[in-house]
Design a protein around this motif. Structure first.
Motif, PDB file in Angstrom:
ATOM      1  N   ALA A   1       0.815  -0.991  -0.132  1.00  0.00           N
ATOM      2  CA  ALA A   1       0.209  -0.346  -0.447  1.00  0.00           C
ATOM      3  C   ALA A   1       0.786   1.157  -0.245  1.00  0.00           C
ATOM      4  N   ARG A   2       1.714   1.294   0.229  1.00  0.00           N
ATOM      5  CA  ARG A   2       2.951   2.072   0.288  1.00  0.00           C
ATOM      6  C   ARG A   2       2.738   2.981  -0.998  1.00  0.00           C
ATOM      7  N   GLY A   3       2.765   4.457  -1.270  1.00  0.00           N
ATOM      8  CA  GLY A   3       2.330   4.912  -1.941  1.00  0.00           C
ATOM      9  C   GLY A   3       1.546   5.087  -3.059  1.00  0.00           C
ATOM     10  N   VAL A   4       0.776   4.239  -2.203  1.00  0.00           N
ATOM     11  CA  VAL A   4      -0.868   3.908  -2.921  1.00  0.00           C
ATOM     12  C   VAL A   4      -1.571   5.345  -2.250  1.00  0.00           C
ATOM     13  N   PRO A   5      -2.374   6.213  -2.495  1.00  0.00           N
ATOM     14  CA  PRO A   5      -3.178   7.319  -2.268  1.00  0.00           C
ATOM     15  C   PRO A   5      -4.770   7.089  -1.440  1.00  0.00           C
ATOM     16  N   PRO A   6      -4.911   7.989  -0.132  1.00  0.00           N
ATOM     17  CA  PRO A   6      -5.881   7.075   0.874  1.00  0.00           C
ATOM     18  C   PRO A   6      -7.048   8.018  -1.098  1.00  0.00           C
ATOM     19  N   ILE A   7      -8.342   7.477  -0.072  1.00  0.00           N
ATOM     20  CA  ILE A   7      -9.515   7.809  -0.754  1.00  0.00           C
ATOM     21  C   ILE A   7     -10.438   6.910   0.194  1.00  0.00           C
ATOM     22  N   PHE A   8     -11.480   8.553   0.229  1.00  0.00           N
ATOM     23  CA  PHE A   8     -12.810   8.303   1.093  1.00  0.00           C
ATOM     24  C   PHE A   8     -13.551   6.926   0.558  1.00  0.00           C
ATOM     25  N   VAL A   9     -13.857   5.716   0.729  1.00  0.00           N
ATOM     26  CA  VAL A   9     -15.111   4.977   0.112  1.00  0.00           C
ATOM     27  C   VAL A   9     -16.659   4.611   0.736  1.00  0.00           C
ATOM     28  N   ILE A  10     -17.574   5.061   0.225  1.00  0.00           N
ATOM     29  CA  ILE A  10     -18.722   5.342   0.078  1.00  0.00           C
ATOM     30  C   ILE A  10     -19.708   3.550   0.169  1.00  0.00           C
ATOM     31  N   LEU A  11     -19.786   3.055   0.888  1.00  0.00           N
ATOM     32  CA  LEU A  11     -20.610   1.815   1.386  1.00  0.00           C
ATOM     33  C   LEU A  11     -21.459   1.648   0.535  1.00  0.00           C
TER      34      LEU A  11
ATOM     35  N   ARG B   1     -14.672   9.331  -2.472  1.00  0.00           N
ATOM     36  CA  ARG B   1     -14.331  10.878  -2.631  1.00  0.00           C
ATOM     37  C   ARG B   1     -13.011  11.172  -2.315  1.00  0.00           C
ATOM     38  N   PRO B   2     -12.358  12.386  -2.681  1.00  0.00           N
ATOM     39  CA  PRO B   2     -11.045  12.259  -2.489  1.00  0.00           C
ATOM     40  C   PRO B   2     -10.591  12.957  -0.622  1.00  0.00           C
ATOM     41  N   VAL B   3      -9.580  13.006  -0.117  1.00  0.00           N
ATOM     42  CA  VAL B   3      -9.013  13.339   0.804  1.00  0.00           C
ATOM     43  C   VAL B   3      -7.681  14.355   0.885  1.00  0.00           C
ATOM     44  N   PRO B   4      -9.369  15.577   1.615  1.00  0.00           N
ATOM     45  CA  PRO B   4      -8.371  16.740   1.351  1.00  0.00           C
ATOM     46  C   PRO B   4      -7.254  16.750   1.503  1.00  0.00           C
ATOM     47  N   GLY B   5      -6.324  17.829   0.141  1.00  0.00           N
ATOM     48  CA  GLY B   5      -4.914  17.357   0.885  1.00  0.00           C
ATOM     49  C   GLY B   5      -4.033  16.294   0.238  1.00  0.00           C
ATOM     50  N   VAL B   6      -4.260  15.426  -0.243  1.00  0.00           N
ATOM     51  CA  VAL B   6      -3.540  14.131  -1.042  1.00  0.00           C
ATOM     52  C   VAL B   6      -3.628  14.210  -2.285  1.00  0.00           C
ATOM     53  N   SER B   7      -2.179  14.473  -2.902  1.00  0.00           N
ATOM     54  CA  SER B   7      -2.485  14.159  -4.248  1.00  0.00           C
ATOM     55  C   SER B   7      -2.543  12.871  -5.448  1.00  0.00           C
ATOM     56  N   TYR B   8      -3.324  12.846  -6.339  1.00  0.00           N
ATOM     57  CA  TYR B   8      -3.587  11.563  -6.892  1.00  0.00           C
ATOM     58  C   TYR B   8      -3.066  12.041  -8.274  1.00  0.00           C
TER      59      TYR B   8
END
Length: 185
Positions: free
Chosen positions: A7-17, A69-76
């Motif tokens: 998972a290192r280097g893979v950016p976080p994201i919010f997932v709506i279930l 939904r993107p995580v604020p401040g995270v680059s994709y």
């Protein structure tokens, strides 16, 4: 929560279930389709492990923008992105390829095979349409309902079934022609 070295280097994201819960996952890839975008997200869940003990495993699935939904401040910007070229149209898109996931036998549950469109789950081998149809005809085999596998083969499956029935009818007629005194079963 650290999801391990992969998972290192893979950016976080919010997932709506489906029940509207929002969990933090990882964005592995994104691809443009004729109607917009799809995102391959992974979330950490529990699975049955060795000796029946629960162990963490990442579940990946392709979702629409309504479910991520993107995580604020995270680059994709470094996420693998597959865009349609300017000349791609639905009739020119590459045909899908498929992969198989083998679900192991566990007490009370026989093993099974799950067919996916490539990219839904990691696999080292892709299948052609014919191989995918053959795999789907096997006992305890099903197409994944989370990816396009469930929608990419039904017409093909029906056509294959019709072809098989037509061939069976021809075989039956041929047998009757060669042995007219026999009545069909």
């Amino acid at each position: 929560m650290d999801q391990g070295k992969a998972a290192r280097g893979v950016p976080p994201i919010f997932v709506i279930l489906p029940d509207a819960q929002e969990v933090r996952g990882r964005l592995h890839a994104r691809r443009q389709v004729k109607d917009g975008w799809l995102y391959q997200v992974g979330i950490l869940v529990w699975q049955n492990g060795t000796y029946g003990l629960a162990e963490p495993a990442e579940q990946r699935v392709w979702v629409s923008p309504a479910h991520a939904r993107p995580v604020p401040g995270v680059s994709y910007e470094h996420v693998p992105t597959h865009r349609l070229s300017g000349t791609d149209t639905p009739s020119q898109e590459r045909p899908p390829a498929w992969t198989l996931q083998y679900l192991p036998h566990r007490p009370g549950h026989p093993g099974a095979t799950l067919l996916h469109v490539i990219g839904c789950t990691p696999s080292d081998r892709t299948l052609t349409r014919e191989e995918a149809l053959a795999a789907l005809r096997q006992p305890r085999a099903a197409a994944c309902i989370e990816c396009d596998a469930a929608r990419s083969l039904p017409a093909e499956q029906r056509q294959a079934d019709q072809n098989r029935q037509t061939q069976q009818q021809r075989d039956d007629e041929s047998r009757q022609d060669t042995n007219p005194s026999e009545t069909p079963p």
